[in-house]
Design an enzyme around this catalytic site. Structure first.
Site: not given
Length: 191
Positions: A17, A49, A62, A145, A176, A179, A182
């Site tokens: 995440t 989340k 979160g 992450s 995004a 990673c 993500t």
């Protein structure tokens, strides 16, 4: 050294995440992606989340880390908010005390970003309640992450962008793209 010991010493990278919090001009945004991974497999692409908690949803939280652990922490934080009249800072300090000292809680593997109208905080199982530093009128915190990617992107974007929601969503796009844990299915909540 066990996984819990490694986690307590900050040695386990959090996979699965990215959560970012951005405060500017009296508005705070918390955004998080929706990907849940088990190893290298995407188990769910649209998890929430980031959510509102506490009386009237005045607190946004979160999480990064194990989902069941995060739900336990959400519940505990809500109880602390009730006990302390909705005062987030006090509730956060009490939660992290318990998180660090309680046999059950100290094994939980998660990090949290929480915010209300006055505070943006990062909570850890080490007993930390971290208040990120303001830089150029903007306060930014990121975990997970992809947290470092989102943090770096948000800092760069905040040099020319003033809308905290735009800063957060653009930073999440960068995370995004970089990673693998993500994704681009972002939940955004505003305080």
């Amino acid at each position: 050294m066990t996984a819990s010991d490694m986690s307590a010493h900050g040695l386990i990278p959090w996979h699965g995440t990215t959560i970012i919090g951005v405060r500017r001009d009296g508005r705070t945004i918390i955004a998080g992606d929706g990907q849940v991974s088990m190893g290298n497999t995407v188990m769910k692409p649209n998890a929430r989340k980031v959510r509102r908690i506490g009386e009237g949803g005045k607190v946004v939280a979160g999480f990064a880390g194990a989902t069941a652990d995060a739900f336990t922490l959400f519940e505990r934080l809500e109880k602390k908010l009730e006990q302390h009249g909705g005062q987030l800072l006090r509730a956060a300090v009490e939660l992290t005390k318990d998180w660090r000292t309680d046999k059950y809680l100290r094994n939980l593997e998660a990090l949290m970003i929480v915010a209300d109208a006055d505070n943006l905080l990062v909570l850890t199982g080490n007993g930390d309640v971290l208040e990120p530093e303001e830089r150029g009128g903007t306060v930014i915190a990121a975990i997970g992450s992809g947290g470092n990617y989102a943090l770096a992107a948000a800092r760069a974007i905040s040099d020319y962008e003033t809308d905290p929601e735009l800063i957060a969503t653009k930073a999440m796009q960068v995370a995004a793209d970089v990673c693998v844990f993500t994704n681009d299915r972002v939940t955004v909540e505003t305080v």
